[in-house]
Design an enzyme around this catalytic site. Structure first.
Site, PDB file in Angstrom:
ATOM      1  N   TYR A   1       0.816  -1.216   0.000  1.00 36.87           N
ATOM      2  CA  TYR A   1       0.000   0.000   0.000  1.00 36.87           C
ATOM      3  C   TYR A   1       0.852   1.270   0.000  1.00 36.87           C
ATOM      4  O   TYR A   1       0.355   2.338   0.389  1.00 36.87           O
ATOM      5  CB  TYR A   1      -0.944  -0.006   1.205  1.00 36.87           C
ATOM      6  CG  TYR A   1      -2.163  -0.889   1.019  1.00 36.87           C
ATOM      7  CD1 TYR A   1      -3.151  -0.561   0.094  1.00 36.87           C
ATOM      8  CD2 TYR A   1      -2.346  -2.041   1.781  1.00 36.87           C
ATOM      9  CE1 TYR A   1      -4.283  -1.344  -0.078  1.00 36.87           C
ATOM     10  CE2 TYR A   1      -3.479  -2.840   1.612  1.00 36.87           C
ATOM     11  CZ  TYR A   1      -4.442  -2.480   0.685  1.00 36.87           C
ATOM     12  OH  TYR A   1      -5.569  -3.243   0.506  1.00 36.87           O
TER      13      TYR A   1
ATOM     14  N   GLU B   1       0.339  -5.388  -8.629  1.00 41.70           N
ATOM     15  CA  GLU B   1      -0.158  -6.095  -7.446  1.00 41.70           C
ATOM     16  C   GLU B   1      -0.114  -7.614  -7.646  1.00 41.70           C
ATOM     17  O   GLU B   1       0.225  -8.353  -6.709  1.00 41.70           O
ATOM     18  CB  GLU B   1      -1.585  -5.611  -7.137  1.00 41.70           C
ATOM     19  CG  GLU B   1      -1.590  -4.155  -6.676  1.00 41.70           C
ATOM     20  CD  GLU B   1      -2.971  -3.527  -6.597  1.00 41.70           C
ATOM     21  OE1 GLU B   1      -3.044  -2.337  -6.239  1.00 41.70           O
ATOM     22  OE2 GLU B   1      -3.974  -4.210  -6.883  1.00 41.70           O
TER      23      GLU B   1
ATOM     24  N   THR C   1     -15.771   1.914  -1.782  1.00 42.04           N
ATOM     25  CA  THR C   1     -14.848   1.672  -0.654  1.00 42.04           C
ATOM     26  C   THR C   1     -15.593   1.711   0.676  1.00 42.04           C
ATOM     27  O   THR C   1     -15.356   0.887   1.555  1.00 42.04           O
ATOM     28  CB  THR C   1     -13.739   2.763  -0.646  1.00 42.04           C
ATOM     29  OG1 THR C   1     -13.085   2.733  -1.910  1.00 42.04           O
ATOM     30  CG2 THR C   1     -12.742   2.524   0.468  1.00 42.04           C
TER      31      THR C   1
ATOM     32  N   PHE D   1      -4.862   7.520   6.823  1.00 37.07           N
ATOM     33  CA  PHE D   1      -5.272   6.185   7.269  1.00 37.07           C
ATOM     34  C   PHE D   1      -4.218   5.107   6.993  1.00 37.07           C
ATOM     35  O   PHE D   1      -4.456   3.929   7.249  1.00 37.07           O
ATOM     36  CB  PHE D   1      -6.608   5.793   6.619  1.00 37.07           C
ATOM     37  CG  PHE D   1      -6.602   5.833   5.109  1.00 37.07           C
ATOM     38  CD1 PHE D   1      -6.087   4.786   4.357  1.00 37.07           C
ATOM     39  CD2 PHE D   1      -7.122   6.933   4.427  1.00 37.07           C
ATOM     40  CE1 PHE D   1      -6.078   4.814   2.968  1.00 37.07           C
ATOM     41  CE2 PHE D   1      -7.120   6.981   3.034  1.00 37.07           C
ATOM     42  CZ  PHE D   1      -6.584   5.912   2.305  1.00 37.07           C
TER      43      PHE D   1
ATOM     44  N   ASN E   1     -13.182  -3.480   4.750  1.00 41.44           N
ATOM     45  CA  ASN E   1     -14.150  -3.478   3.645  1.00 41.44           C
ATOM     46  C   ASN E   1     -14.122  -4.750   2.796  1.00 41.44           C
ATOM     47  O   ASN E   1     -14.446  -4.729   1.615  1.00 41.44           O
ATOM     48  CB  ASN E   1     -14.022  -2.197   2.810  1.00 41.44           C
ATOM     49  CG  ASN E   1     -12.693  -2.087   2.109  1.00 41.44           C
ATOM     50  OD1 ASN E   1     -11.822  -2.922   2.308  1.00 41.44           O
ATOM     51  ND2 ASN E   1     -12.530  -1.074   1.290  1.00 41.44           N
TER      52      ASN E   1
ATOM     53  N   HIS F   1     -10.269  -6.222  -1.682  1.00 35.63           N
ATOM     54  CA  HIS F   1      -9.511  -5.230  -2.448  1.00 35.63           C
ATOM     55  C   HIS F   1      -9.729  -5.512  -3.923  1.00 35.63           C
ATOM     56  O   HIS F   1      -9.862  -6.668  -4.323  1.00 35.63           O
ATOM     57  CB  HIS F   1      -8.018  -5.356  -2.116  1.00 35.63           C
ATOM     58  CG  HIS F   1      -7.143  -4.588  -3.058  1.00 35.63           C
ATOM     59  ND1 HIS F   1      -6.957  -3.229  -2.948  1.00 35.63           N
ATOM     60  CD2 HIS F   1      -6.421  -4.977  -4.145  1.00 35.63           C
ATOM     61  CE1 HIS F   1      -6.155  -2.825  -3.919  1.00 35.63           C
ATOM     62  NE2 HIS F   1      -5.813  -3.861  -4.659  1.00 35.63           N
TER      63      HIS F   1
HETATM   64  P1  CMP Z   1      -8.491  -0.951  -0.997  1.00 35.78           P
HETATM   65  O1  CMP Z   1      -9.321  -1.166  -2.211  1.00 35.78           O
HETATM   66  O2  CMP Z   1      -7.779  -2.127  -0.455  1.00 35.78           O
HETATM   67  O3  CMP Z   1      -7.414   0.218  -1.281  1.00 35.78           O
HETATM   68  C1  CMP Z   1      -6.985   1.137  -0.300  1.00 35.78           C
HETATM   69  C2  CMP Z   1      -7.632   0.900   1.005  1.00 35.78           C
HETATM   70  O4  CMP Z   1      -7.501   1.944   1.948  1.00 35.78           O
HETATM   71  C3  CMP Z   1      -9.129   0.799   0.813  1.00 35.78           C
HETATM   72  O5  CMP Z   1      -9.450  -0.383   0.147  1.00 35.78           O
HETATM   73  C4  CMP Z   1      -9.630   0.907   2.237  1.00 35.78           C
HETATM   74  O6  CMP Z   1      -9.625  -0.330   2.908  1.00 35.78           O
HETATM   75  C5  CMP Z   1      -8.588   1.802   2.866  1.00 35.78           C
HETATM   76  N1  CMP Z   1      -9.175   3.124   3.108  1.00 35.78           N
HETATM   77  C6  CMP Z   1      -9.562   4.013   2.195  1.00 35.78           C
HETATM   78  N2  CMP Z   1     -10.066   5.114   2.811  1.00 35.78           N
HETATM   79  C7  CMP Z   1      -9.981   4.883   4.134  1.00 35.78           C
HETATM   80  C8  CMP Z   1     -10.340   5.639   5.287  1.00 35.78           C
HETATM   81  N3  CMP Z   1     -10.863   6.852   5.181  1.00 35.78           N
HETATM   82  N4  CMP Z   1     -10.100   5.087   6.493  1.00 35.78           N
HETATM   83  C9  CMP Z   1      -9.546   3.853   6.589  1.00 35.78           C
HETATM   84  N5  CMP Z   1      -9.195   3.095   5.533  1.00 35.78           N
HETATM   85  C10 CMP Z   1      -9.420   3.605   4.326  1.00 35.78           C
END
Ligand code: CMP
Length: 139
Positions: free
Chosen positions: A51, A128, A93, A59, A114, A117
């Site tokens: 990441y 990735e 998201t 975050f 969530n 990914h």
């Molecule tokens: P992902 O698709 O894995 O890509 C980046 C990740 O950052 C996203 O899913 C979320 O899980 C995380 N993310 C994005 N915005 C936030 C936020 N405001 N607070 C916490 N986690 C976040």
């Protein structure tokens, strides 16, 4: 040009809640073919590297801690228009914004936890996928 491949992870919250099966079922039913798949756990360092693009976001620390907190399922998926179609399938998201019928609407609990990914571009899908899989692990 579209590569027709994307990359996904079933995240620690979904693994913990025994939702690997239902999520993979939704992915298969949507027409995605599995090219590579593994059950593994990221170290903090590995999650930080994966990441790295988000390293300036507020975050980031939470994201790295969370993504290294338990096992995940990583997979390369194939389908025509894979990146865009997969993002449609997983939904927004923030699960409170996710549409009915999406994976996040069904299984995500918050923006951080969530459930899944999905790569946001063909370029990132390749980066990735290469992070997790060698050429010998793709079929
Ligand atoms: P992902 O698709 O894995 O890509 C980046 C990740 O950052 C996203 O899913 C979320 O899980 C995380 N993310 C994005 N915005 C936030 C936020 N405001 N607070 C916490 N986690 C976040």
């Amino acid at each position: 040009m579209a590569t027709n491949r994307t990359f996904t992870m079933v995240k620690p919250d979904a693994v913990e809640k025994n939702n690997i099966g239902p999520i993979l079922s939704m992915i298969n039913q949507a027409g995605f073919k599995v090219i590579g798949m593994k059950y593994t756990r990221l170290t903090k360092e590995q999650a930080g590297a994966f990441y790295a693009v988000h390293s300036e976001r507020p975050f980031y620390g939470e994201l790295v801690d969370y993504m290294s907190s338990g096992p995940i399922v990583a997979a390369i998926l194939e389908k025509e228009n894979a990146v865009a179609d997969f993002r449609k399938l997983i939904g927004a998201t923030d699960p409170s914004q996710a549409e009915e019928g999406t994976i996040r609407k069904a299984y995500a609990e918050s923006k951080a936890k969530n459930a899944v990914h999905g790569s946001d571009s063909d370029e990132n899908a390749a980066i990735e996928g290469n992070f997790f899989f060698s050429m010998l692990e793709r079929f």
